[in-house]
Design a protein around this motif. Structure first.
Motif, mmCIF file in Angstrom:
data_model
loop_
_atom_site.group_PDB
_atom_site.id
_atom_site.type_symbol
_atom_site.label_atom_id
_atom_site.label_comp_id
_atom_site.label_asym_id
_atom_site.label_seq_id
_atom_site.Cartn_x
_atom_site.Cartn_y
_atom_site.Cartn_z
ATOM 1 N N ARG A 63 -26.740 2.096 33.726
ATOM 2 C CA ARG A 63 -25.506 1.576 33.417
ATOM 3 C C ARG A 63 -25.147 1.110 31.702
ATOM 4 N N ALA A 64 -26.164 1.699 31.177
ATOM 5 C CA ALA A 64 -26.166 1.391 29.678
ATOM 6 C C ALA A 64 -25.189 2.257 29.007
ATOM 7 N N ALA A 65 -24.859 3.270 29.407
ATOM 8 C CA ALA A 65 -23.793 4.030 28.813
ATOM 9 C C ALA A 65 -23.308 5.037 29.908
ATOM 10 N N PRO A 66 -21.960 5.284 29.489
ATOM 11 C CA PRO A 66 -21.395 6.102 30.600
ATOM 12 C C PRO A 66 -21.823 7.768 30.618
ATOM 13 N N VAL A 67 -22.439 8.115 29.447
ATOM 14 C CA VAL A 67 -23.148 9.525 29.471
ATOM 15 C C VAL A 67 -24.311 9.638 29.146
ATOM 16 N N ILE A 68 -25.272 10.481 29.827
ATOM 17 C CA ILE A 68 -26.574 10.657 29.155
ATOM 18 C C ILE A 68 -26.669 11.939 28.650
ATOM 19 N N PRO A 69 -26.758 12.006 27.489
ATOM 20 C CA PRO A 69 -26.828 13.451 26.793
ATOM 21 C C PRO A 69 -28.256 14.282 27.214
ATOM 22 N N VAL A 70 -28.129 15.310 27.729
ATOM 23 C CA VAL A 70 -29.343 16.217 28.130
ATOM 24 C C VAL A 70 -29.495 17.073 27.137
ATOM 25 N N LEU A 71 -30.889 16.983 26.496
ATOM 26 C CA LEU A 71 -31.061 17.377 25.161
ATOM 27 C C LEU A 71 -32.163 18.615 25.142
ATOM 28 N N ALA A 121 -25.608 6.020 17.147
ATOM 29 C CA ALA A 121 -24.505 5.491 16.375
ATOM 30 C C ALA A 121 -23.067 6.044 17.096
ATOM 31 N N GLY A 122 -23.096 6.770 17.603
ATOM 32 C CA GLY A 122 -22.093 7.314 18.581
ATOM 33 C C GLY A 122 -21.821 6.522 19.814
ATOM 34 N N GLY A 123 -22.687 5.588 20.050
ATOM 35 C CA GLY A 123 -22.570 4.829 21.346
ATOM 36 C C GLY A 123 -23.343 5.268 22.666
ATOM 37 N N LEU A 124 -24.158 6.500 22.453
ATOM 38 C CA LEU A 124 -25.026 7.074 23.343
ATOM 39 C C LEU A 124 -26.743 6.543 23.365
ATOM 40 N N PRO A 125 -27.094 5.719 23.798
ATOM 41 C CA PRO A 125 -28.456 5.337 23.409
ATOM 42 C C PRO A 125 -29.441 5.705 24.518
ATOM 43 N N ILE A 126 -29.144 6.320 25.627
ATOM 44 C CA ILE A 126 -29.914 6.890 26.388
ATOM 45 C C ILE A 126 -30.100 8.277 26.396
ATOM 46 N N LEU A 127 -31.199 8.640 26.039
ATOM 47 C CA LEU A 127 -31.532 10.139 25.352
ATOM 48 C C LEU A 127 -32.475 10.901 26.633
ATOM 49 N N GLY A 167 -24.720 18.827 35.438
ATOM 50 C CA GLY A 167 -24.643 20.299 35.744
ATOM 51 C C GLY A 167 -23.260 20.760 35.648
ATOM 52 N N GLY A 168 -22.715 21.383 34.755
ATOM 53 C CA GLY A 168 -21.471 21.636 34.793
ATOM 54 C C GLY A 168 -20.417 20.651 34.283
ATOM 55 N N ILE A 169 -20.840 19.556 33.837
ATOM 56 C CA ILE A 169 -19.813 18.577 33.775
ATOM 57 C C ILE A 169 -19.373 18.720 32.208
ATOM 58 N N ASN A 170 -17.982 18.434 31.862
ATOM 59 C CA ASN A 170 -17.663 18.737 30.549
ATOM 60 C C ASN A 170 -16.716 17.342 30.142
ATOM 61 N N PRO A 171 -16.220 17.235 29.012
ATOM 62 C CA PRO A 171 -15.633 16.268 28.360
ATOM 63 C C PRO A 171 -14.165 16.035 28.988
ATOM 64 N N ARG A 172 -13.706 17.119 29.676
ATOM 65 C CA ARG A 172 -12.620 16.886 30.584
ATOM 66 C C ARG A 172 -12.901 16.250 31.825
ATOM 67 N N THR A 173 -13.853 16.609 32.552
ATOM 68 C CA THR A 173 -14.024 16.215 33.764
ATOM 69 C C THR A 173 -14.920 14.907 34.278
ATOM 70 N N ALA A 226 -20.393 12.178 20.551
ATOM 71 C CA ALA A 226 -20.914 11.071 21.186
ATOM 72 C C ALA A 226 -20.003 10.016 21.114
ATOM 73 N N ARG A 227 -19.223 9.547 20.200
ATOM 74 C CA ARG A 227 -18.292 8.661 20.224
ATOM 75 C C ARG A 227 -17.077 8.979 21.252
ATOM 76 N N THR A 228 -16.610 10.179 21.403
ATOM 77 C CA THR A 228 -15.624 10.585 22.458
ATOM 78 C C THR A 228 -16.348 10.239 23.729
ATOM 79 N N ALA A 229 -17.529 10.769 24.009
ATOM 80 C CA ALA A 229 -18.191 10.743 25.227
ATOM 81 C C ALA A 229 -18.294 9.213 25.467
ATOM 82 N N SER A 230 -18.790 8.313 24.764
ATOM 83 C CA SER A 230 -18.908 7.146 25.214
ATOM 84 C C SER A 230 -17.620 6.206 25.237
ATOM 85 N N ALA A 231 -16.635 6.698 24.915
ATOM 86 C CA ALA A 231 -15.350 6.120 25.205
ATOM 87 C C ALA A 231 -14.600 6.699 26.306
#
Ligand SMILES: O=C(O)C(=O)C[C@H](O)[C@H](O)COP(=O)(O)O
Length: 198
Positions: A2-10, A27-33, A150-156, A189-194
């Motif tokens: 629940r800490a952020a809407p998106v978990i960046p997979v690195l 800084a972009g609002g995605l603290p879960i890495l 898996g297969g998720i993008n900024p539009r979906t 990250a900013r776009t994803a967190s918002a």
């Protein structure tokens, strides 16, 4: 979850980029890495990223007890796996570390529930049938929550996040492989967190 809407997979193959990438994501609002154990330097990357204020760093692509042990020793605060095995759940319990295992059908979820789990990664999300599939699969499991990946993008992403059963999504799009453009990472990250719920 629940800490952020998106978990960046690195997938990081240059340790020198670990800290600036983590700083840009936080800084972009995605603290879960989620640092995948797909590169030789992944454990060093985890240790470097942990030095960044505000970062909560975990390991992905964790397949067995040996992976989980080395990821935990490197400082991982959570573990993500593409699948669910009893050995992995036992290992996570032994190390007292949160585990987000991958599932893609009702039987996987039931095996997980037998072991006391209610939070799962839905993987591979699009290839397993997308939103229609998760809606159907999650229907009988009202107490379970999911992180589709898996297969998720900024539009979906917003469509997935609009589901009650979805707490967050994972994706690799925020940090393109090999990137050294840290401003761009911060912007993505900013776009994803918002992300707006569609
Ligand atoms: O390495 C793992 O443990 C995985 O489970 C795979 C990743 O979660 C996906 O590769 C991310 O999917 P994309 O956002 O479509 O690139």
């Amino acid at each position: 979850m629940r800490a952020a809407p998106v978990i960046p997979v690195l997938v990081i193959d240059d340790v020198a980029t670990a800290r600036p990438i983590a700083e840009a994501l936080v800084a972009g609002g995605l603290p879960i890495l989620e640092v995948t154990l797909r590169t030789d330097c992944a454990l060093e990357v985890i240790a470097e990223m942990k030095k960044v204020d505000g970062a909560i760093v975990g390991a992905g692509t964790v397949l067995n007890d040996a992976h989980l042990t080395s990821a935990t020793d490197a400082g991982s605060e959570f573990i993500v796996s593409p699948g669910l095995t009893e050995a992995l759940v036992e290992s996570a319990l032994k190390h007292d570390i949160p585990l987000l295992p991958g599932i893609s059908n009702a039987s996987d979820i039931m095996r997980g529930m037998d072991m006391g789990l209610h939070h799962f990664k839905f993987f591979p999300a699009e290839a397993s049938g997308g939103i229609t599939a998760l809606k159907a699969i999650s229907g009988p499991f009202k107490d379970c929550r999911f992180c589709p990946t898996g297969g998720i993008n900024p539009r979906t992403a917003g469509d997935w996040l609009a589901l009650d059963a979805v707490l967050c999504v994972g994706g690799s799009w925020i940090v393109p492989k090999g990137t050294r453009d840290f401003d761009k990472v911060k912007q993505l990250a900013r776009t994803a967190s918002a992300v707006k719920l569609n």
